[in-house]
Design a protein around this motif. Sequence first.
Motif, PDB file in Angstrom:
ATOM      1  N   PHE A 163       0.817  -1.205   0.000  1.00  0.00           N
ATOM      2  CA  PHE A 163       0.000   0.000   0.000  1.00  0.00           C
ATOM      3  C   PHE A 163       0.857   1.263   0.000  1.00  0.00           C
ATOM      4  O   PHE A 163       0.502   2.264  -0.614  1.00  0.00           O
ATOM      5  CB  PHE A 163      -0.926   0.004   1.220  1.00  0.00           C
ATOM      6  CG  PHE A 163      -1.829   1.191   1.273  1.00  0.00           C
ATOM      7  CD1 PHE A 163      -2.932   1.254   0.448  1.00  0.00           C
ATOM      8  CD2 PHE A 163      -1.567   2.252   2.118  1.00  0.00           C
ATOM      9  CE1 PHE A 163      -3.772   2.359   0.478  1.00  0.00           C
ATOM     10  CE2 PHE A 163      -2.388   3.353   2.157  1.00  0.00           C
ATOM     11  CZ  PHE A 163      -3.502   3.406   1.340  1.00  0.00           C
ATOM     12  N   GLY A 164       1.999   1.236   0.678  1.00  0.00           N
ATOM     13  CA  GLY A 164       2.875   2.394   0.761  1.00  0.00           C
ATOM     14  C   GLY A 164       3.522   2.770  -0.558  1.00  0.00           C
ATOM     15  O   GLY A 164       3.952   3.910  -0.751  1.00  0.00           O
ATOM     16  N   ALA A 165       3.593   1.827  -1.489  1.00  0.00           N
ATOM     17  CA  ALA A 165       4.185   2.122  -2.798  1.00  0.00           C
ATOM     18  C   ALA A 165       3.326   3.118  -3.584  1.00  0.00           C
ATOM     19  O   ALA A 165       3.866   3.918  -4.349  1.00  0.00           O
ATOM     20  CB  ALA A 165       4.366   0.841  -3.594  1.00  0.00           C
ATOM     21  N   VAL A 208      10.329   5.940  -3.322  1.00  0.00           N
ATOM     22  CA  VAL A 208       9.245   4.952  -3.211  1.00  0.00           C
ATOM     23  C   VAL A 208       9.594   3.907  -2.158  1.00  0.00           C
ATOM     24  O   VAL A 208       8.754   3.547  -1.319  1.00  0.00           O
ATOM     25  CB  VAL A 208       8.961   4.289  -4.576  1.00  0.00           C
ATOM     26  CG1 VAL A 208       7.987   3.138  -4.429  1.00  0.00           C
ATOM     27  CG2 VAL A 208       8.412   5.313  -5.551  1.00  0.00           C
ATOM     28  N   ALA A 209      10.830   3.413  -2.168  1.00  0.00           N
ATOM     29  CA  ALA A 209      11.240   2.392  -1.201  1.00  0.00           C
ATOM     30  C   ALA A 209      11.196   2.939   0.222  1.00  0.00           C
ATOM     31  O   ALA A 209      10.724   2.253   1.142  1.00  0.00           O
ATOM     32  CB  ALA A 209      12.644   1.891  -1.529  1.00  0.00           C
ATOM     33  N   ALA A 210      11.658   4.160   0.430  1.00  0.00           N
ATOM     34  CA  ALA A 210      11.658   4.742   1.770  1.00  0.00           C
ATOM     35  C   ALA A 210      10.233   4.920   2.295  1.00  0.00           C
ATOM     36  O   ALA A 210       9.952   4.595   3.461  1.00  0.00           O
ATOM     37  CB  ALA A 210      12.383   6.076   1.756  1.00  0.00           C
ATOM     38  N   ILE A 211       9.352   5.418   1.458  1.00  0.00           N
ATOM     39  CA  ILE A 211       7.972   5.631   1.895  1.00  0.00           C
ATOM     40  C   ILE A 211       7.268   4.297   2.123  1.00  0.00           C
ATOM     41  O   ILE A 211       6.557   4.117   3.119  1.00  0.00           O
ATOM     42  CB  ILE A 211       7.219   6.520   0.888  1.00  0.00           C
ATOM     43  CG1 ILE A 211       7.812   7.933   0.941  1.00  0.00           C
ATOM     44  CG2 ILE A 211       5.722   6.546   1.179  1.00  0.00           C
ATOM     45  CD1 ILE A 211       7.313   8.859  -0.126  1.00  0.00           C
ATOM     46  N   ALA A 212       7.471   3.339   1.227  1.00  0.00           N
ATOM     47  CA  ALA A 212       6.845   2.028   1.381  1.00  0.00           C
ATOM     48  C   ALA A 212       7.349   1.328   2.647  1.00  0.00           C
ATOM     49  O   ALA A 212       6.558   0.721   3.381  1.00  0.00           O
ATOM     50  CB  ALA A 212       7.106   1.169   0.155  1.00  0.00           C
ATOM     51  N   ILE A 269      -3.176   6.421   8.920  1.00  0.00           N
ATOM     52  CA  ILE A 269      -2.846   6.562   7.498  1.00  0.00           C
ATOM     53  C   ILE A 269      -4.089   6.952   6.709  1.00  0.00           C
ATOM     54  O   ILE A 269      -4.036   7.814   5.827  1.00  0.00           O
ATOM     55  CB  ILE A 269      -2.219   5.270   6.961  1.00  0.00           C
ATOM     56  CG1 ILE A 269      -0.812   5.099   7.531  1.00  0.00           C
ATOM     57  CG2 ILE A 269      -2.183   5.264   5.432  1.00  0.00           C
ATOM     58  CD1 ILE A 269      -0.195   3.742   7.287  1.00  0.00           C
ATOM     59  N   SER A 270      -5.212   6.345   7.031  1.00  0.00           N
ATOM     60  CA  SER A 270      -6.463   6.673   6.355  1.00  0.00           C
ATOM     61  C   SER A 270      -6.847   8.131   6.595  1.00  0.00           C
ATOM     62  O   SER A 270      -7.242   8.836   5.659  1.00  0.00           O
ATOM     63  CB  SER A 270      -7.576   5.750   6.848  1.00  0.00           C
ATOM     64  OG  SER A 270      -8.806   6.115   6.310  1.00  0.00           O
TER      65      SER A 270
END
Length: 80
Positions: free
Chosen positions: A24-26, A47-51, A69-70
Amino acid sequence: MKKHDDYISGPHHYWIHFGAGLVFGAGPGLSIAGWLGLAGWHAFGVVAAIALGFAYSCGQWGEVAWKKISEWLQRWWPFL
């Protein structure tokens, strides 16, 4: 039944939330990397850091993290 024997709160619970948070983080990671105009390895790093941030949060705090998060996504992406 002891707490550690409970299937619902067993050790798999962390990894299910971690995996779901990673996938989902991607999405927000791609969105932010695109907004910043990044490409190649820079975009992959963002992308990797956020995911991984999403994955760790979801794995560590479970349902509480998903709720936060929602709320965060609804504030920043109101079209959701």
